[in-house]
Design a protein around this motif. Structure first.
Motif, PDB file in Angstrom:
ATOM      1  N   GLY A 167     -31.645  -7.886  -8.131  1.00  0.00           N
ATOM      2  CA  GLY A 167     -33.035  -8.119  -7.778  1.00  0.00           C
ATOM      3  C   GLY A 167     -33.924  -7.177  -8.564  1.00  0.00           C
ATOM      4  O   GLY A 167     -33.512  -6.619  -9.591  1.00  0.00           O
ATOM      5  N   ASP A 168     -35.118  -6.969  -8.079  1.00  0.00           N
ATOM      6  CA  ASP A 168     -36.088  -6.132  -8.777  1.00  0.00           C
ATOM      7  C   ASP A 168     -35.610  -4.677  -8.796  1.00  0.00           C
ATOM      8  O   ASP A 168     -35.650  -3.974  -7.792  1.00  0.00           O
ATOM      9  CB  ASP A 168     -37.445  -6.229  -8.080  1.00  0.00           C
ATOM     10  CG  ASP A 168     -38.530  -5.457  -8.813  1.00  0.00           C
ATOM     11  OD1 ASP A 168     -38.327  -5.119  -9.997  1.00  0.00           O
ATOM     12  OD2 ASP A 168     -39.573  -5.192  -8.190  1.00  0.00           O
ATOM     13  N   GLY A 169     -35.099  -4.245  -9.950  1.00  0.00           N
ATOM     14  CA  GLY A 169     -34.665  -2.862 -10.100  1.00  0.00           C
ATOM     15  C   GLY A 169     -33.281  -2.548  -9.582  1.00  0.00           C
ATOM     16  O   GLY A 169     -32.915  -1.376  -9.507  1.00  0.00           O
ATOM     17  N   TRP A 170     -32.484  -3.572  -9.244  1.00  0.00           N
ATOM     18  CA  TRP A 170     -31.154  -3.275  -8.724  1.00  0.00           C
ATOM     19  C   TRP A 170     -30.134  -4.355  -9.089  1.00  0.00           C
ATOM     20  O   TRP A 170     -30.473  -5.509  -9.332  1.00  0.00           O
ATOM     21  CB  TRP A 170     -31.180  -3.093  -7.208  1.00  0.00           C
ATOM     22  CG  TRP A 170     -31.521  -4.331  -6.421  1.00  0.00           C
ATOM     23  CD1 TRP A 170     -32.772  -4.758  -6.071  1.00  0.00           C
ATOM     24  CD2 TRP A 170     -30.600  -5.312  -5.891  1.00  0.00           C
ATOM     25  NE1 TRP A 170     -32.690  -5.942  -5.365  1.00  0.00           N
ATOM     26  CE2 TRP A 170     -31.377  -6.294  -5.234  1.00  0.00           C
ATOM     27  CE3 TRP A 170     -29.214  -5.443  -5.901  1.00  0.00           C
ATOM     28  CZ2 TRP A 170     -30.803  -7.394  -4.588  1.00  0.00           C
ATOM     29  CZ3 TRP A 170     -28.634  -6.545  -5.259  1.00  0.00           C
ATOM     30  CH2 TRP A 170     -29.417  -7.494  -4.621  1.00  0.00           C
ATOM     31  N   PHE A 171     -28.871  -3.921  -9.113  1.00  0.00           N
ATOM     32  CA  PHE A 171     -27.712  -4.803  -9.296  1.00  0.00           C
ATOM     33  C   PHE A 171     -26.634  -4.381  -8.297  1.00  0.00           C
ATOM     34  O   PHE A 171     -26.595  -3.226  -7.867  1.00  0.00           O
ATOM     35  CB  PHE A 171     -27.141  -4.694 -10.712  1.00  0.00           C
ATOM     36  CG  PHE A 171     -27.946  -5.390 -11.775  1.00  0.00           C
ATOM     37  CD1 PHE A 171     -27.561  -6.637 -12.239  1.00  0.00           C
ATOM     38  CD2 PHE A 171     -29.084  -4.800 -12.306  1.00  0.00           C
ATOM     39  CE1 PHE A 171     -28.303  -7.282 -13.226  1.00  0.00           C
ATOM     40  CE2 PHE A 171     -29.825  -5.428 -13.285  1.00  0.00           C
ATOM     41  CZ  PHE A 171     -29.433  -6.680 -13.750  1.00  0.00           C
ATOM     42  N   ALA A 172     -25.757  -5.310  -7.970  1.00  0.00           N
ATOM     43  CA  ALA A 172     -24.569  -5.008  -7.174  1.00  0.00           C
ATOM     44  C   ALA A 172     -23.339  -5.343  -8.010  1.00  0.00           C
ATOM     45  O   ALA A 172     -23.353  -6.276  -8.820  1.00  0.00           O
ATOM     46  CB  ALA A 172     -24.554  -5.803  -5.871  1.00  0.00           C
ATOM     47  N   ALA A 173     -22.276  -4.587  -7.826  1.00  0.00           N
ATOM     48  CA  ALA A 173     -21.044  -4.810  -8.594  1.00  0.00           C
ATOM     49  C   ALA A 173     -19.837  -4.434  -7.738  1.00  0.00           C
ATOM     50  O   ALA A 173     -19.967  -3.824  -6.675  1.00  0.00           O
ATOM     51  CB  ALA A 173     -21.058  -3.996  -9.888  1.00  0.00           C
ATOM     52  N   GLY A 174     -18.667  -4.790  -8.230  1.00  0.00           N
ATOM     53  CA  GLY A 174     -17.450  -4.521  -7.481  1.00  0.00           C
ATOM     54  C   GLY A 174     -17.406  -5.346  -6.207  1.00  0.00           C
ATOM     55  O   GLY A 174     -17.988  -6.426  -6.124  1.00  0.00           O
ATOM     56  N   ASP A 175     -16.728  -4.821  -5.172  1.00  0.00           N
ATOM     57  CA  ASP A 175     -16.622  -5.549  -3.908  1.00  0.00           C
ATOM     58  C   ASP A 175     -17.982  -5.756  -3.251  1.00  0.00           C
ATOM     59  O   ASP A 175     -18.125  -6.620  -2.391  1.00  0.00           O
ATOM     60  CB  ASP A 175     -15.705  -4.799  -2.944  1.00  0.00           C
ATOM     61  CG  ASP A 175     -14.231  -4.961  -3.293  1.00  0.00           C
ATOM     62  OD1 ASP A 175     -13.920  -5.753  -4.203  1.00  0.00           O
ATOM     63  OD2 ASP A 175     -13.388  -4.304  -2.651  1.00  0.00           O
ATOM     64  N   ALA A 176     -18.972  -4.958  -3.609  1.00  0.00           N
ATOM     65  CA  ALA A 176     -20.309  -5.155  -3.057  1.00  0.00           C
ATOM     66  C   ALA A 176     -20.884  -6.495  -3.499  1.00  0.00           C
ATOM     67  O   ALA A 176     -21.684  -7.101  -2.781  1.00  0.00           O
ATOM     68  CB  ALA A 176     -21.232  -4.023  -3.483  1.00  0.00           C
ATOM     69  N   ALA A 177     -20.499  -6.967  -4.672  1.00  0.00           N
ATOM     70  CA  ALA A 177     -21.021  -8.223  -5.200  1.00  0.00           C
ATOM     71  C   ALA A 177     -20.066  -9.385  -4.979  1.00  0.00           C
ATOM     72  O   ALA A 177     -20.482 -10.498  -4.646  1.00  0.00           O
ATOM     73  CB  ALA A 177     -21.308  -8.082  -6.695  1.00  0.00           C
TER      74      ALA A 177
END
Length: 357
Positions: A273-283
């Protein structure tokens, strides 16, 4: 108050891969993880395909540093009581590894530090908020409270995806699966069988892996765990045909209590989203039956870092391409998972297998 280009919540394989990639691209990076150095983590199998990723990250030596055991294949009793062998002899990347996960994560963090990232362990995020286009993050560790600011936030906090969900992201959960975990120790090093052994059962499925330090991890996966005490776990394990033999013939003894962990399959939407990414198990988190957890965590950490870099440089579609890549990986995983679970037809009336269908 310190200011960074990127703050990463979580410094497991995904967070470390992102930190390495971004630090080498010239970004100032801070990654914080709540785990203490050496703290136990589940997830010890590295598929052969992990080697190119580790090589790209300059972290192939991590397997040497954590005394990883070479694994030449898998064994499974699935759809039949008999064991079938699947070796890696035809895999273009050669053998896989079994690692002490805490030591492996520590090696990856060391690579991130050498790349220039600040990596904090035993550190909790107390709160975070967006102020004037910057993320303000309050951390707590043995040194007390400290506040950092960053332009970008990367959520690598695991299945809980605390930060991303606070931004309105929601997980699509594809199954209900939990892992009950036990660690066994052997009095000697006579056990040299480093193949992963998988065995299905009426109410779930088991696996065991040899890991460094004369230890074996034994895990029971089910959708409604009712095992609470070591005695119950041992009694259930005694009903297996192959797992109990692997433990008994090498003189293993249960050490410590049982642990539990979520093992459900999920995909977060949106994953950025605006200013952020998720990766790993979070995504995107995957069924452990595929033994792809660390591999996909490294992959998504690397890809999220690359997408963040492209976005920071003005790319309008980097985030969209990153989310599409996550969806493609998940779609392939679900097809393979459903195919493999479909091979087990011996207990159609049991709730675990009935719910899978």
């Amino acid at each position: 108050m310190a200011e960074f280009d990127v703050f990463i919540g979580g410094a497991g394989p995904a967070g470390a891969a992102a930190a390495i990639t971004l630090a080498r691209a010239g970004y100032s990076v801070c990654a914080a993880d709540r785990a203490r150095p050496g703290e136990f983590k589940i997830g010890e199998s590295l598929a052969p395909a992990v080697k190119p990723l580790l090589r790209d990250l300059g972290a192939l030596s991590a397997c040497d540093g954590c005394r990883a055991l070479v694994s030449y294949g898998n064994q499974s009793a699935w759809g039949s009581p008999d064991l079938a062998d699947t070796d890696f002899i035809r895999d273009p990347h050669g053998h896989g590894f079994h690692v002490d996960r805490a030591a492996f994560d520590g090696e990856l963090r060391a690579v991130a530090r050498r790349a220039g990232a600040l990596v904090l362990e035993d550190t909790c995020i107390q709160r975070m908020e967006r102020i004037s286009g910057r993320w303000q993050v309050v951390l707590e560790n043995s040194g007390g409270l400290q506040t950092h600011k960053a332009r970008w936030m990367l959520d690598c906090s695991g299945r809980s995806s605390v930060f991303a969900r606070a931004q309105g992201a929601k997980p699509t959960v594809y199954n209900r699966l939990a892992a009950v975990i036990a660690i066994f120790e052997s009095p000697d090093d006579s056990d040299r069988d480093s193949r992963t052994l998988v065995e299905s059962a009426p109410d779930g499925w088991w696996y065991t892996s040899l890991v460094p330090g004369r230890r074996r991890i034994v895990v029971f996966h089910t959708d409604a765990p009712q095992v609470r005490q070591p005695e119950e776990f041992l009694a259930m394990m005694a009903t297996t045909r192959h797992v109990v033999k692997r433990i008994g013939e090498n003189g293993y003894r249960l050490t410590g209590g049982l642990r539990s962990a979520a093992a459900n399959t999920l995909l977060l939407t949106p994953a950025c989203g605006d200013g952020w990414f998720a990766a790993g198990d979070a995504a995107a988190a995957f069924d452990p039956l595929g033994s792809q957890g660390i591999l996909t965590a490294l992959y998504s950490g690397l890809k999220a870092a690359q997408a963040l870099d492209e976005s920071a440089r003005g790319s309008a579609d980097a985030a969209t391409r990153y989310e599409r890549a996550l969806r493609d990986v998940m779609d392939a995983h679900l097809r393979n998972r459903d195919l493999y679970y479909g091979y087990e037809t011996r207990w159609p009336g049991h709730p675990f297998w009935a719910r899978l269908r």
